[in-house]
Write a protein that holds these residues in place. Structure first.
Motif, PDB file in Angstrom:
ATOM      1  N   VAL A 133       0.857  -1.174   0.000  1.00 52.15           N
ATOM      2  CA  VAL A 133       0.000   0.000   0.000  1.00 52.15           C
ATOM      3  C   VAL A 133       0.898   1.230   0.000  1.00 52.15           C
ATOM      4  CG1 VAL A 133      -1.746   1.322   1.243  1.00 52.15           C
ATOM      5  CG2 VAL A 133      -1.853  -1.184   1.224  1.00 52.15           C
ATOM      6  N   TYR A 134       0.710   2.063  -0.998  1.00 48.10           N
ATOM      7  CA  TYR A 134       1.529   3.274  -1.156  1.00 48.10           C
ATOM      8  C   TYR A 134       0.706   4.491  -0.745  1.00 48.10           C
ATOM      9  CZ  TYR A 134       3.638   7.243  -3.655  1.00 48.10           C
ATOM     10  OH  TYR A 134       4.167   8.458  -3.991  1.00 48.10           O
ATOM     11  N   THR A 135       1.279   5.322   0.093  1.00 48.14           N
ATOM     12  CA  THR A 135       0.632   6.596   0.441  1.00 48.14           C
ATOM     13  C   THR A 135       1.647   7.725   0.348  1.00 48.14           C
ATOM     14  OG1 THR A 135       1.088   6.240   2.809  1.00 48.14           O
ATOM     15  CG2 THR A 135      -1.115   5.620   2.002  1.00 48.14           C
ATOM     16  N   LYS A 136       1.157   8.881  -0.045  1.00 55.97           N
ATOM     17  CA  LYS A 136       1.989  10.077  -0.105  1.00 55.97           C
ATOM     18  C   LYS A 136       1.233  11.204   0.586  1.00 55.97           C
ATOM     19  CE  LYS A 136       4.338  13.211  -3.366  1.00 55.97           C
ATOM     20  NZ  LYS A 136       4.594  13.494  -4.799  1.00 55.97           N
ATOM     21  N   ILE A 137       1.891  11.843   1.520  1.00 58.00           N
ATOM     22  CA  ILE A 137       1.222  12.897   2.285  1.00 58.00           C
ATOM     23  C   ILE A 137       2.103  14.148   2.370  1.00 58.00           C
ATOM     24  CG2 ILE A 137      -0.060  11.231   3.682  1.00 58.00           C
ATOM     25  CD1 ILE A 137       2.612  13.209   5.416  1.00 58.00           C
ATOM     26  N   LYS A 138       1.479  15.246   2.728  1.00 67.91           N
ATOM     27  CA  LYS A 138       2.220  16.462   3.060  1.00 67.91           C
ATOM     28  C   LYS A 138       1.763  16.915   4.433  1.00 67.91           C
ATOM     29  CE  LYS A 138       3.487  21.121   1.604  1.00 67.91           C
ATOM     30  NZ  LYS A 138       3.456  22.138   0.516  1.00 67.91           N
ATOM     31  N   GLY A 139       2.726  17.247   5.268  1.00 68.76           N
ATOM     32  CA  GLY A 139       2.381  17.677   6.619  1.00 68.76           C
ATOM     33  C   GLY A 139       3.452  18.555   7.219  1.00 68.76           C
ATOM     34  N   TRP A 140       3.257  18.902   8.466  1.00 67.54           N
ATOM     35  CA  TRP A 140       4.289  19.631   9.180  1.00 67.54           C
ATOM     36  C   TRP A 140       4.166  19.362  10.666  1.00 67.54           C
ATOM     37  CZ3 TRP A 140       3.027  23.263  12.854  1.00 67.54           C
ATOM     38  CH2 TRP A 140       1.788  23.903  12.764  1.00 67.54           C
ATOM     39  N   ARG A 141       5.241  19.635  11.369  1.00 68.51           N
ATOM     40  CA  ARG A 141       5.265  19.431  12.816  1.00 68.51           C
ATOM     41  C   ARG A 141       6.174  20.471  13.451  1.00 68.51           C
ATOM     42  NH1 ARG A 141       9.292  14.165  13.596  1.00 68.51           N
ATOM     43  NH2 ARG A 141      11.161  15.185  12.797  1.00 68.51           N
ATOM     44  N   PRO A 142       5.858  20.886  14.663  1.00 62.83           N
ATOM     45  CA  PRO A 142       6.734  21.832  15.353  1.00 62.83           C
ATOM     46  C   PRO A 142       7.981  21.133  15.859  1.00 62.83           C
ATOM     47  CG  PRO A 142       4.938  21.189  16.794  1.00 62.83           C
ATOM     48  CD  PRO A 142       4.664  20.552  15.460  1.00 62.83           C
ATOM     49  N   VAL A 143       9.106  21.819  15.798  1.00 60.24           N
ATOM     50  CA  VAL A 143      10.353  21.321  16.346  1.00 60.24           C
ATOM     51  C   VAL A 143      10.699  22.194  17.540  1.00 60.24           C
ATOM     52  CG1 VAL A 143      12.794  20.877  15.894  1.00 60.24           C
ATOM     53  CG2 VAL A 143      11.108  20.534  14.084  1.00 60.24           C
ATOM     54  N   SER A 144      10.894  21.587  18.662  1.00 58.21           N
ATOM     55  CA  SER A 144      11.045  22.312  19.917  1.00 58.21           C
ATOM     56  C   SER A 144      12.012  23.485  19.802  1.00 58.21           C
ATOM     57  CB  SER A 144      11.538  21.348  21.001  1.00 58.21           C
ATOM     58  OG  SER A 144      11.684  22.018  22.232  1.00 58.21           O
ATOM     59  N   ASP A 145      11.456  24.687  19.988  1.00 58.53           N
ATOM     60  CA  ASP A 145      12.237  25.929  20.029  1.00 58.53           C
ATOM     61  C   ASP A 145      13.030  26.214  18.754  1.00 58.53           C
ATOM     62  OD1 ASP A 145      11.397  26.380  22.667  1.00 58.53           O
ATOM     63  OD2 ASP A 145      13.020  25.121  23.449  1.00 58.53           O
ATOM     64  N   GLN A 146      12.688  25.513  17.645  1.00 54.04           N
ATOM     65  CA  GLN A 146      13.453  25.727  16.420  1.00 54.04           C
ATOM     66  C   GLN A 146      12.604  26.136  15.228  1.00 54.04           C
ATOM     67  OE1 GLN A 146      16.497  22.675  15.582  1.00 54.04           O
ATOM     68  NE2 GLN A 146      15.945  21.741  17.536  1.00 54.04           N
ATOM     69  N   GLY A 147      11.301  25.998  15.333  1.00 55.74           N
ATOM     70  CA  GLY A 147      10.446  26.346  14.210  1.00 55.74           C
ATOM     71  C   GLY A 147       9.549  25.192  13.809  1.00 55.74           C
ATOM     72  N   THR A 148       9.339  25.049  12.519  1.00 57.33           N
ATOM     73  CA  THR A 148       8.390  24.059  12.008  1.00 57.33           C
ATOM     74  C   THR A 148       8.980  23.293  10.827  1.00 57.33           C
ATOM     75  OG1 THR A 148       6.532  25.472  12.653  1.00 57.33           O
ATOM     76  CG2 THR A 148       6.064  23.737  11.059  1.00 57.33           C
ATOM     77  N   ASP A 149       8.894  21.974  10.915  1.00 53.90           N
ATOM     78  CA  ASP A 149       9.265  21.135   9.782  1.00 53.90           C
ATOM     79  C   ASP A 149       8.088  21.017   8.825  1.00 53.90           C
ATOM     80  OD1 ASP A 149      11.858  20.494  10.466  1.00 53.90           O
ATOM     81  OD2 ASP A 149      11.321  18.647  11.528  1.00 53.90           O
ATOM     82  N   VAL A 150       8.326  21.243   7.546  1.00 53.97           N
ATOM     83  CA  VAL A 150       7.329  21.005   6.502  1.00 53.97           C
ATOM     84  C   VAL A 150       7.908  19.950   5.577  1.00 53.97           C
ATOM     85  CG1 VAL A 150       5.935  22.019   4.661  1.00 53.97           C
ATOM     86  CG2 VAL A 150       6.547  23.389   6.673  1.00 53.97           C
TER      87      VAL A 150
END
Length: 337
Positions: free
Chosen positions: A136-153
């Motif tokens: 099963v193949y899935t492709k997503i786009k998301g983001w998460r906060p990185v402690s005191d460093q900003g946001t990963d996209v």
């Protein structure tokens, strides 16, 4: 083991934070960032860590989260209004008289009508033959906060064995400006080890497709999870939606089951995490009324987003589902849609 408790024991399948459209990632208020950070850290402590040698194994890749975080037989179009009323009157059977005070009968009936339309569209899509040796193949786009460093996209692709009996693969690419971006690596590949706690495609395939029977099973599997039964069921269903898009009959049953949850409402202009606009569905609770007093309405609400014309599932305002299909091997994309 229940589907709800099993969710995201798998490597790299944990959503750790809400995912609004990427252009807004840099404009989070201090209050909002604090909330996201708290949730992210809480979920990290709950997960069972796999594949320790590979970074970011806990990156979100599904439209619904593990752990606790807040958050239809097909009906012909001429009968939609009747079905909406019938479903609303049956809500007390499964969840008790638990419709949130802010949700009117008319609001919920609107959601039921939309869910019936989505179910009809889902049931009409083709179902292919899937072999155990495929993924099963899935492709997503998301983001998460990185402690005191900003946001990963990031954009992430996953390959999960259909029967869960082989290792899978994940590939993750961070966008420019993400704190976790390593300029020395063009892309991050991660081995996804076999996990007996993982809900496989074959297990989803074995679920009942009668909406009432399916709902009872999900209720049983999520008993004691979440602040309310409705919220636990709503989140458990959300977890299944990406893979369920490959099983039309199950997909339709999940939407009809969702129509029986008190507090489900329509969001007319919803936006998924990649910025695509559509029509949305969200679950309102009486707790929302209290938290919304101090910030914009629905800031913390997970919204399922659907293409307004085709009614196909796009993901959520937190994690966008960019593609899903069946691949013959890891690191290969589906050949047909």
């Amino acid at each position: 083991m229940s589907f709800f408790s099993r969710r995201q024991s798998r490597a790299g399948h944990e959503e750790s934070s809400p995912v609004p459209p990427a252009p807004q990632c840099q404009d989070l208020s201090a209050d909002r960032r604090s909330i996201l950070k708290e949730r992210f850290m809480r979920q990290i402590t709950q997960e069972s860590a796999p594949a320790p040698a590979l970074p970011f194994v806990s990156t979100p890749v599904r439209p619904a989260r593990p752990g606790w975080r807040r958050r239809t037989a097909l009906v012909a179009f001429p009968a939609l209004l009747v079905a909406a009323v019938a479903t609303a009157t049956s809500l007390t059977g499964a969840f008790g008289d638990s419709t949130p005070s802010e949700v009117s009968a008319a609001d919920h009936h609107e959601a039921v009508r939309l869910l019936n339309r989505i179910a009809l569209a889902a049931a009409g899509r083709p179902a292919g033959t899937v072999r155990d040796d495929q993924y099963v193949y899935t492709k997503i786009k998301g983001w998460r906060p990185v402690s005191d460093q900003g946001t990963d996209v990031f954009v992430r692709e996953d390959w999960i064995a259909v029967n869960g009996e082989r290792n899978g693969l994940a590939r993750q690419v961070f966008e420019q400006g993400s704190p976790s971006l390593d300029p020395r690596k063009a892309e991050g590949k991660m081995l996804l080890y076999q996990d007996p706690n993982m809900t496989t495609y074959r297990e989803l395939e074995a679920l009942p497709t009668d909406p009432d029977t399916l709902l009872k099973k999900i209720e049983k599997d999520t008993e004691g999870q979440g602040p309310t039964q409705g919220e636990a069921v709503f989140e458990a269903i959300a977890e299944m939606l990406p893979q369920a898009t490959l099983r039309p009959e199950l997909n339709a049953a999940l939407y009809r089951a969702t129509a029986k949850i008190p507090g489900v409402v329509v969001r007319q202009d919803a936006v998924d995490a990649s910025g695509r606009h559509g029509v949305g569905l969200a679950l309102r609770t009486d707790r929302d009324r209290d938290t919304d007093r101090d910030r914009d309405r629905d800031t913390d609400t997970v919204v399922w987003v659907f293409d307004r014309d085709r009614l196909s599932y796009l993901g959520t305002n937190e994690v966008a589902l960019l593609d899903v299909g069946i691949a013959d091997a890891t690191d290969q994309r589906p050949l047909s849609r």
